[in-house]
Scaffold this motif. Structure first.
Motif, PDB file in Angstrom:
ATOM      1  N   LEU A  69       0.834  -1.208   0.000  1.00 28.82           N
ATOM      2  CA  LEU A  69       0.000   0.000   0.000  1.00 28.82           C
ATOM      3  C   LEU A  69       0.863   1.249   0.000  1.00 28.82           C
ATOM      4  O   LEU A  69       0.588   2.203  -0.738  1.00 28.82           O
ATOM      5  CB  LEU A  69      -0.919  -0.005   1.225  1.00 28.82           C
ATOM      6  N   GLY A  72       0.148   5.026  -1.031  1.00 29.48           N
ATOM      7  CA  GLY A  72      -1.091   4.951  -1.807  1.00 29.48           C
ATOM      8  C   GLY A  72      -1.046   5.539  -3.191  1.00 29.48           C
ATOM      9  O   GLY A  72      -2.089   5.622  -3.866  1.00 29.48           O
ATOM     10  N   LEU A  75      -2.319   3.017  -6.003  1.00 28.77           N
ATOM     11  CA  LEU A  75      -3.761   2.792  -5.920  1.00 28.77           C
ATOM     12  C   LEU A  75      -4.523   4.013  -6.403  1.00 28.77           C
ATOM     13  O   LEU A  75      -5.457   3.902  -7.211  1.00 28.77           O
ATOM     14  CB  LEU A  75      -4.149   2.449  -4.481  1.00 28.77           C
ATOM     15  N   ARG A  76      -4.154   5.183  -5.950  1.00 30.91           N
ATOM     16  CA  ARG A  76      -4.884   6.390  -6.336  1.00 30.91           C
ATOM     17  C   ARG A  76      -4.759   6.664  -7.827  1.00 30.91           C
ATOM     18  O   ARG A  76      -5.699   7.141  -8.462  1.00 30.91           O
ATOM     19  CB  ARG A  76      -4.398   7.598  -5.534  1.00 30.91           C
ATOM     20  N   ALA A 101      -2.587   4.886   6.902  1.00 30.38           N
ATOM     21  CA  ALA A 101      -3.418   5.325   5.773  1.00 30.38           C
ATOM     22  C   ALA A 101      -4.804   5.767   6.238  1.00 30.38           C
ATOM     23  O   ALA A 101      -5.415   6.657   5.634  1.00 30.38           O
ATOM     24  CB  ALA A 101      -3.541   4.202   4.750  1.00 30.38           C
ATOM     25  N   HIS A 109      -4.337   9.813   1.309  1.00 33.66           N
ATOM     26  CA  HIS A 109      -4.985   8.706   0.604  1.00 33.66           C
ATOM     27  C   HIS A 109      -6.352   9.088   0.037  1.00 33.66           C
ATOM     28  O   HIS A 109      -6.859   8.393  -0.852  1.00 33.66           O
ATOM     29  CB  HIS A 109      -5.130   7.504   1.544  1.00 33.66           C
ATOM     30  N   SER A 112      -9.577   6.779  -1.646  1.00 35.01           N
ATOM     31  CA  SER A 112      -9.200   5.551  -2.354  1.00 35.01           C
ATOM     32  C   SER A 112      -9.497   4.294  -1.538  1.00 35.01           C
ATOM     33  O   SER A 112      -9.836   3.251  -2.103  1.00 35.01           O
ATOM     34  CB  SER A 112      -7.712   5.588  -2.727  1.00 35.01           C
ATOM     35  N   LEU A 113      -9.373   4.376  -0.216  1.00 39.79           N
ATOM     36  CA  LEU A 113      -9.578   3.185   0.605  1.00 39.79           C
ATOM     37  C   LEU A 113     -11.048   2.827   0.755  1.00 39.79           C
ATOM     38  O   LEU A 113     -11.375   1.698   1.118  1.00 39.79           O
ATOM     39  CB  LEU A 113      -8.951   3.373   1.993  1.00 39.79           C
ATOM     40  N   ILE A 120      -8.672  -3.904   0.966  1.00 41.05           N
ATOM     41  CA  ILE A 120      -7.362  -3.849   1.608  1.00 41.05           C
ATOM     42  C   ILE A 120      -7.236  -5.064   2.512  1.00 41.05           C
ATOM     43  O   ILE A 120      -8.075  -5.276   3.392  1.00 41.05           O
ATOM     44  CB  ILE A 120      -7.183  -2.568   2.433  1.00 41.05           C
TER      45      ILE A 120
END
Length: 223
Positions: A69, A72, A75-76, A101, A109, A112-113, A120
């Motif tokens: 991760l 981030g 992922l973003r 995060a 972050h 995104s989560l 995750i």
């Protein structure tokens, strides 16, 4: 000069040194001993990892596995490029990185989560890779410092011949294994090819400008 502030520390499972989460003004850094693993000012290569991988996908509902991760960035960068039917699993080994995060780095972050496409999991990405065959359209590895690991000896298994064979098995036909590294590694390039993958090695800027250090991304496609 604004001094660095240590926000938290964490141990890496199986590692010998301590991770330190640091902040200086708006800048975030994650250190392992005297080595900087991540910095919020250097997002270019992690974003390129996402973009270059997704450019090679053909499935209308791609399944992505992201190893690490971190801060981030990968992922973003991936989420705006993926269709609504995509599914992204992020495997992060260090529990504190997930907690950061959702805590002191929540603003970094963004949302995104909580994206409904994202899961995750607190897990060793190598174990996730070995768990299923022909599942992933893309496996993105941004673990440690690349094939030459710093944080834990166990990470080396990901980049070994057996680890790459497991990744090959875990990819769906036409899938891509994408690997980030702080620098080149000819031996790793050979191991990828020996696994039967078609390999591209791309040099990208570490930051978001045309100047500064370069990192390496391997894109290894399964026939």
């Amino acid at each position: 000069m604004i001094p660095w502030e240590t926000l938290d520390t964490a141990t890496v499972p199986g590692g010998r040194e301590t991770l330190r989460l640091k902040r200086r003004g708006t800048e975030i850094s994650v250190m392992l001993g005297s080595n900087e693993l991540m910095n919020s000012r250097l997002s270019g290569s992690e974003e390129a990892l996402a973009r270059l991988s997704i450019e090679r996908l053909t499935s209308p509902a791609p399944r992505l596995l992201v190893g690490g991760l971190g801060l981030g960035f990968t992922l973003r960068a991936a989420l705006p490029l993926l269709p609504p039917a995509a599914r992204v699993t992020v495997a992060e080994l260090v529990p504190a990185v997930i907690a950061w995060a959702r805590g002191p780095l929540a603003a970094l972050h963004g949302d995104s989560l909580t994206d409904p496409r994202v899961s995750i999991v607190e897990a060793d990405v190598g174990a996730v890779i070995r768990a299923q065959r022909s599942r992933w359209d893309a496996i993105l590895l941004d673990v440690d410092n690349g094939p030459e690991g710093l944080s834990r000896a166990g990470n080396d298994a990901l980049y070994s011949a057996s680890g790459l064979a497991a990744a090959h098995n875990a990819l769906a036909p036409g899938g891509v294994l994408s690997v980030w590294s702080a620098g080149p590694d000819r031996g790793f390039t050979r191991r990828l090819r020996d696994t039967g993958l078609a390999v591209e090695e791309i040099s990208v800027r570490a930051g978001t400008t045309r100047r500064g250090a370069r990192h390496v991304i391997w894109l290894a496609s399964k026939a």
